[in-house]
Design an enzyme around this catalytic site. Structure first.
Site, short mmCIF file in Angstrom:
data_model
loop_
_atom_site.label_atom_id
_atom_site.label_comp_id
_atom_site.label_asym_id
_atom_site.label_seq_id
_atom_site.Cartn_x
_atom_site.Cartn_y
_atom_site.Cartn_z
N ASP A 35 -0.07 -71.60 69.23
CA ASP A 35 0.80 -71.36 68.08
C ASP A 35 1.43 -72.65 67.55
O ASP A 35 1.35 -72.96 66.37
CB ASP A 35 1.95 -70.41 68.45
CG ASP A 35 1.52 -68.95 68.51
OD1 ASP A 35 0.46 -68.60 67.94
OD2 ASP A 35 2.25 -68.16 69.13
N ARG A 116 16.98 -70.73 75.87
CA ARG A 116 16.86 -70.93 74.41
C ARG A 116 18.04 -71.65 73.76
O ARG A 116 17.82 -72.54 72.93
CB ARG A 116 16.60 -69.60 73.71
CG ARG A 116 15.26 -68.96 74.04
CD ARG A 116 14.10 -69.87 73.72
NE ARG A 116 12.83 -69.18 73.88
CZ ARG A 116 11.86 -69.57 74.68
NH1 ARG A 116 11.99 -70.66 75.41
NH2 ARG A 116 10.73 -68.90 74.74
N ASP A 145 13.84 -64.31 71.00
CA ASP A 145 13.97 -65.76 71.02
C ASP A 145 14.30 -66.34 69.65
O ASP A 145 15.06 -67.30 69.54
CB ASP A 145 12.69 -66.40 71.59
CG ASP A 145 12.55 -66.12 73.08
OD1 ASP A 145 13.59 -65.97 73.74
OD2 ASP A 145 11.41 -66.06 73.57
N SER A 197 1.35 -63.27 77.33
CA SER A 197 2.34 -64.12 76.70
C SER A 197 3.37 -64.49 77.77
O SER A 197 4.04 -63.64 78.33
CB SER A 197 3.01 -63.37 75.55
OG SER A 197 4.20 -64.02 75.20
N1 ARG Z 1 12.12 -60.30 77.40
C1 ARG Z 1 12.67 -61.57 77.78
C2 ARG Z 1 13.73 -62.00 76.82
O1 ARG Z 1 13.85 -61.47 75.76
C3 ARG Z 1 11.58 -62.64 77.94
C4 ARG Z 1 11.04 -63.15 76.67
C5 ARG Z 1 9.97 -64.16 76.89
N2 ARG Z 1 9.74 -64.93 75.68
C6 ARG Z 1 8.57 -65.24 75.24
N3 ARG Z 1 8.53 -65.88 74.10
N4 ARG Z 1 7.45 -64.94 75.84
O2 ARG Z 1 14.48 -62.88 77.12
#
Ligand code: ARG
Length: 431
Positions: A35, A116, A145, A197
């Site tokens: 990406d 993040r 995110d 992912s």
């Molecule tokens: N579900 C978790 C969260 O919202 C993990 C997210 C993982 N992020 C990703 N871009 N794969 O914090």
């Protein structure tokens, strides 16, 4: 900056989103994956902009940062930055989460949610230092995110703008691969099967996508890249002792370690014993309900120990009260509001409680389970002679108990009698 495609020109909804005509130099949060690699080239072409990349090391295992920088340059980045933020992440983000026993939805220790705001803050710092007007990230429009990153940027740097091409460009994975091929963007092998992912750092790892989206599909072993599946863990159990000072873990089995190293050490031990697998249904902040598979060996052990130690040093009133604030803390952080003042207010409370959280907890690990077996603390609100079935030496008067029970239960007894009276008169009226 000319000829912005229709698609790009008409996707602004929020005030912090970049007007394409203002985009000249972009700080791209770059992971080296498909990406963000496609984004690098696409932003340079679409906006006729210079692209500066930033890659942040939060302790994701097995990452080749030099390779990532080399790839960014090859695709056309004018400047590349890699920051090792592990120490800051551990001190300023993971340690407060430990003090808050932070678990969202009862199972997710928030590793991504904690990472993040730091990544976005570092992006702001680097964007300012290298003269960028815009920050770009690779989040989709479906996840948490984007909320965490954009809320951070809009809070800390109102002068900077944001672009999130993946949210708008509507390229699927196959089109991205095609785009990468066409533009000579290097890709790792295995582009045929869509991978899980993944997001990871030193506090945990998440997997989403593929069969994980089928709620009745039990985990396949290939998803576990950190933790040994419990069935294959050693036949011998192991006890690990974690020592805390004022709520922060400082030693493992008596050996003092820096926080980053300690988290890695505990994670290794947990991984070996199959500890820290969480199969989690989660309420995302954008309304979706999703399933995540987490591997959180360090968090599974350290949060268990911390919680146990806190229970030992806290009074009944502190122990009853704190979980409500912990839930609120975890929710704010999950929901991308790290910079919200309430989080700081809650941290002040967590800090104060944790002044007493010093001591050692021993946990027995065996084929996926972790169970507290020993506890010690100079601050334990515990007196063996008082609690003992043996004679208490007159310090605890058992004779005082009946008087206590009479007063303690007074209102409850009165209320019970009132309701019993009403029930009796109702049934008398009914006949
Ligand atoms: N579900 C978790 C969260 O919202 C993990 C997210 C993982 N992020 C990703 N871009 N794969 O914090």
């Amino acid at each position: 900056m000319a000829e912005i495609s229709e698609r790009t020109a008409h996707t602004r909804t929020a005030s912090y989103e970049a007007d394409p005509s203002e985009v000249g130099r972009v700080l791209l949060l770059y992971s080296g994956g498909l990406d963000t690699s496609v984004m690098l080239k696409w932003i340079a072409d679409e906006y006729k902009a210079e692209v500066v990349t930033l890659t942040v090391n939060l302790g994701q295992p097995g990452e080749d940062y030099e390779g990532i920088e080399a790839k960014a340059r090859q695709i056309g980045a004018v400047e590349c930055h890699t920051l090792d933020a592990r120490e800051q992440f551990a001190r300023e983000f993971v340690a407060p989460a430990i003090k808050a026993n932070a678990l969202y939805g009862g199972g997710y220790p928030l590793f991504t949610a904690l990472g993040r705001p730091l990544i976005a803050k570092l992006a702001v710092d680097v964007a300012r230092a290298s003269g960028c007007d815009t920050i770009a990230h690779g989040c989709t429009g479906k996840g948490n995110d984007q909320v965490r990153i954009e809320a951070t940027i809009a809070t800390l740097a109102p002068e900077l703008k944001v672009i999130a091409p993946v949210r708008g460009w509507q390229m699927g994975r196959d089109e991205e691969i095609e785009y990468a091929r066409r533009h000579g963007i290097p890709m790792k092998g295995g582009t045929e099967i869509a991978p899980y992912s993944i997001d990871d750092n030193l506090w945990g790892r998440s997997s989403e996508g593929r069969w994980i989206e089928d709620l009745d599909h039990a985990p396949e072993d290939d998803v576990f890249q950190l933790v040994t599946p419990p069935e294959r863990a050693p036949e011998e159990s192991q006890v690990v002792n974690v020592t805390f000072e004022r709520g922060v873990p400082v030693a493992v089995d008596g050996e003092r370690l820096g926080l980053v190293e300690l988290l890695e050490r505990v994670a290794d031990i947990g991984c070996r014993h199959g500890v820290g697998i969480v199969d989690h249904i989660e309420d995302r902040i954008v309304g979706l309900k999703v399933r995540d598979i987490y591997e959180v060996p360090a968090a599974a052990i350290i949060l268990l120990c911390h919680q146990e130690l806190e229970k030992l040093v806290g009074t009944i009133h502190q122990n009853q009260f704190k979980p409500g604030l912990e839930r609120q803390w975890a929710y704010l952080v999950y929901a991308g509001l790290w910079w919200e003042p309430l989080r700081g207010d809650l941290d002040a409370f967590m800090e104060r409680v944790n002044e007493q959280v010093t001591g050692t907890i021993g946990v027995k690990l065996y084929k996926g389970s972790a169970r507290v077996v020993t506890r010690s603390s100079p601050n334990a609100v515990y007196d063996r002679s008082l609690a003992s079935f043996d004679e208490s030496g007159g310090l605890f008067s058992q004779q005082a108990s009946p008087g206590f029970i009479e007063l303690w239960s007074l209102q409850s007894r009165m209320a019970y009698q009132l309701r019993a009276r009403d029930r009796d008169s109702d049934s008398a009226g009914g006949t």
